[in-house]
Design a protein around this motif. Sequence first.
Motif, PDB file in Angstrom:
ATOM      1  N   UNK A   1     142.363  16.550  -1.044  1.00 10.01           N
ATOM      2  CA  UNK A   1     143.000  15.270  -0.704  1.00 10.01           C
ATOM      3  C   UNK A   1     142.132  14.449   0.234  1.00 10.01           C
ATOM      4  N   UNK A   2     141.574  15.088   1.260  1.00  6.29           N
ATOM      5  CA  UNK A   2     140.777  14.375   2.262  1.00  6.29           C
ATOM      6  C   UNK A   2     139.523  13.769   1.639  1.00  6.29           C
ATOM      7  N   UNK A   3     138.977  14.409   0.617  1.00  3.12           N
ATOM      8  CA  UNK A   3     137.751  13.901  -0.011  1.00  3.12           C
ATOM      9  C   UNK A   3     138.020  12.881  -1.113  1.00  3.12           C
ATOM     10  N   UNK A   4     139.235  12.849  -1.664  1.00  5.49           N
ATOM     11  CA  UNK A   4     139.474  12.000  -2.824  1.00  5.49           C
ATOM     12  C   UNK A   4     140.656  11.034  -2.688  1.00  5.49           C
ATOM     13  N   UNK A   5     141.733  11.470  -2.064  1.00 10.35           N
ATOM     14  CA  UNK A   5     142.976  10.719  -2.124  1.00 10.35           C
ATOM     15  C   UNK A   5     142.927   9.289  -1.638  1.00 10.35           C
ATOM     16  N   UNK A   6     142.733   9.043  -0.345  1.00 11.12           N
ATOM     17  CA  UNK A   6     142.755   7.662   0.160  1.00 11.12           C
ATOM     18  C   UNK A   6     141.703   6.771  -0.493  1.00 11.12           C
TER      19      UNK A   6
ATOM     20  N   UNK B   1     138.427  14.974  12.653  1.00 11.43           N
ATOM     21  CA  UNK B   1     138.748  15.112  11.232  1.00 11.43           C
ATOM     22  C   UNK B   1     138.807  16.578  10.826  1.00 11.43           C
ATOM     23  N   UNK B   2     137.843  17.378  11.285  1.00 10.94           N
ATOM     24  CA  UNK B   2     137.848  18.803  10.946  1.00 10.94           C
ATOM     25  C   UNK B   2     139.017  19.509  11.626  1.00 10.94           C
TER      26      UNK B   2
ATOM     27  N   UNK C   1     148.852  13.595   8.206  1.00 10.16           N
ATOM     28  CA  UNK C   1     148.336  13.835   6.851  1.00 10.16           C
ATOM     29  C   UNK C   1     149.443  13.695   5.819  1.00 10.16           C
ATOM     30  N   UNK C   2     150.647  14.109   6.182  1.00  8.25           N
ATOM     31  CA  UNK C   2     151.777  13.925   5.271  1.00  8.25           C
ATOM     32  C   UNK C   2     152.065  12.458   5.028  1.00  8.25           C
TER      33      UNK C   2
ATOM     34  N   UNK D   1     140.222   9.164   6.864  1.00 15.93           N
ATOM     35  CA  UNK D   1     140.726  10.335   7.585  1.00 15.93           C
ATOM     36  C   UNK D   1     140.086  10.422   8.966  1.00 15.93           C
ATOM     37  N   UNK D   2     138.806  10.104   9.059  1.00 14.64           N
ATOM     38  CA  UNK D   2     138.131  10.134  10.359  1.00 14.64           C
ATOM     39  C   UNK D   2     138.754   9.150  11.331  1.00 14.64           C
ATOM     40  N   UNK D   3     138.942   7.911  10.894  1.00 19.91           N
ATOM     41  CA  UNK D   3     139.517   6.905  11.790  1.00 19.91           C
ATOM     42  C   UNK D   3     140.966   7.234  12.139  1.00 19.91           C
TER      43      UNK D   3
END
Length: 813
Positions: free
Chosen positions: A133-138, A351-352, A185-186, A166-168
């Motif tokens: 999700x973090x790599x593709x969703x937003x 982010x991590x 994240x939800x 996700x970082x911001x």
Amino acid sequence: MQQRSADTPEQPAPDSTVRIVVGAAGEAFPSPDATAVISTVDKDATTRLEVGDKTVKIPVGPDDSSDTRYMPAPVLTTTGGSTALAEPAAAEPETGADHRPEFALAGGLAAVVGLLGLVVPNGPLSLFLELVFVLLGPGAAIMSVANVRNRLVSWALTVAGSIAVVTMLSVLTLWAKVWEPTAWLGALGAVTLVGSIVQFTRLTRSGVPLILGRVGKPRDTVDNGVVLGAVPFVTLVLGVGLWALALAQLDPDDVGLYGFSAALGVPFVIGAVLLFIGFAVELFGRARPLVLVATLIVVPIIMQATVPLLDGTIEYAWTYKHIGVVDLINANSSLISGSDIYQQWPGFFAAVAMLSKVSAVDGLSFAAWSSLTFALITSLMVAALLRQFTKDRRIIALAVLLFQACMWVDIGYFSPQAMVFALMLAFWVVVTRWLIGPPAIKAEPKGRIGRLRAWAVQGMPQGIETDPRTRRWAAFGAAGLFAAIVVSHQLTPVLMMVPLFALTILGILRPRVFLVGLVAIMLIFFVPRLGSVNSQYSLFSFDLLSNASGNSASWNTPEQEFSATVSRFLAIGLWLTALVAVFLTRKRLGRVLVPALIGFLPMVTLVAGNYGGEAIYRVFAFSMPFVGLLIGVLWAGKGRRGVPAMLASGVLLAVLMLAGLQGLQGQLMVHQVRATDIEAAQYFYANAEPGSGLVLVAPNFPTKLEANYGEFNKGHVSVDISLIGDPLFTGNINGSRLPDIETYIRAMNYPTNYLVVSDAMDDYTDYFGTADDNAMQSLDAALRGSANWQVFYQGPGVAIFKLVGAAATPAAN
């Protein structure tokens, strides 16, 4: 040929600029590779036109003043000539398919996966689902709105956009002290899901089709026979198989002073040669994209997966400091130190930490795979970036391979620089695609600067025609990527600024207010933190030779000198070859101007400082995508080659990868972190007295890997205290120096002090030649025999000693 119609305006002279178009007569948007400009006509009223690898001789009558000619492709005959850099793909009009429904669907599916990751039991599965999700969703949701019309670019920006969002989100919630990773994240997953569904519905109702396969004209492929068509598949299997066989037979303790390649031996070398011969056969033959991509996936695996597969631990002792920052954020739900440079630039760590928190998986469990993960991500970014300069898939594939195989700087290990490097490449994708174009030079340039500018941009191809609204949104997107970079890393924004200023001054980057906005973002964040960075990294040393020399001053052993020399020759050779490509296009420098400026101008920063000795390595890494492009044009610009050229290219590529691997893993003996050392470090942070000092004999012990790392070595938060590296002990340390060591440690005024001695430190001093062969054994024996020291921790190959005795008092006169 089609002559100019009667109503076409008269041209001023018969030898005025003529634009030749190869393609259908009247074609509104001819292919960029099928156009050229002729500015002069020779005395016999003919001129030679080079289009790709084809050359034609065109008669031009004395009364001919036409400004456009159309010629069908069969008129062209190949009579030699060389290729310059392919015309930028940005000049190609936006006539691709609308892929927005595809990304709306991808965004929705990724959101479902992310929400599922929040409800499944904590563990690796939850981590994997959240990572998807973090790599593709937003990013996919954003691309479902942005009609990019290029699938490669869209997928690259999908990944970069997701990481930036996700970082911001992580940083802002951390600063606002509302750190609730599961909730945020939800919420992000829910917004992504709803937005994707709405956009997918809107697009399909508007009649935009969902396209999951390839569209457009068939690729130009040539059937060069069954044998050559099968060779790449056979060599791929053999290359991977021989590498896996050599790796399976290798014990971590068998890695010697010459590193990983030497330890794997002859079978691995043979496998590498076979692998690249197969790649070259495909590259100069049919150039099937899936076959080329298969090699581009295998090479990062060989380069970056070897160490995790070999011993399962995270490489580089300094990487463990990043694990501690992630744990600190999760343990405190906030940042707790304004002097810790890692906490001042928290983007990557936040982010991590969000991923680690929602999955309950500690960073130690997955950080070892960071290099491979980011190698694959950056390869995607590089391919999308190079697509802005050429649409020749042979050049792009070769350039990406050169980027992968020659990258002896590990830019992807678990660190902020790994993430921001990928974001930086995506930033340049946006800038080169939508915000760059040749400047308008309306009159004869005046003055040296004007003439120099006109010469520099001569031949620069037109970019994509964009309206102000598109440029505005592209500028906002690039600024968002830049903001995520700024809050995550200190050096990268500075390196990016140099070519940005040059492009703006030349009038190539528009609008100019875009640069003003980026400078404002950087200064607002940097100025309050500049002092702490300068105190640690000496940003303003102004010593070019020293800044560019790396660690050459400390080459003390033949093994170290060998790896360093191989890396240096590789870097210099690649840079010089790329400069040859620039020189060959000097008469139309504009064709290579943008990649040359972005690739080479960051070297200017070496004048100011060395960033703790790392600046030259960052400069090399940042230049590699563009160096690969320029070399790829010289190497693969003519397309098909014969079997001898295929074999020679394959062998040369194998040599380049072995050189890159030597630079990357030649020091594996000292970069390996043993599991026993990790256990010792964990014991220390769990049981040592807070406020105490920890001193290392050599700086290859995994410190600061727990959330409470700030309780130790106060005043030295960002760096370790190491005896080797201090002139007082480097090259002169053994058991006889124990009284000097005690005095040195007591002078730090910590209430309690600890000293670490290990077999790994013995390997370190052997490799770098900074101590005698038996120095560690002698020091260990002296510590055990001293009444002032006691064993605090003892493990296989590692011991931590505690200083317990009182300081000696001077004798009375």
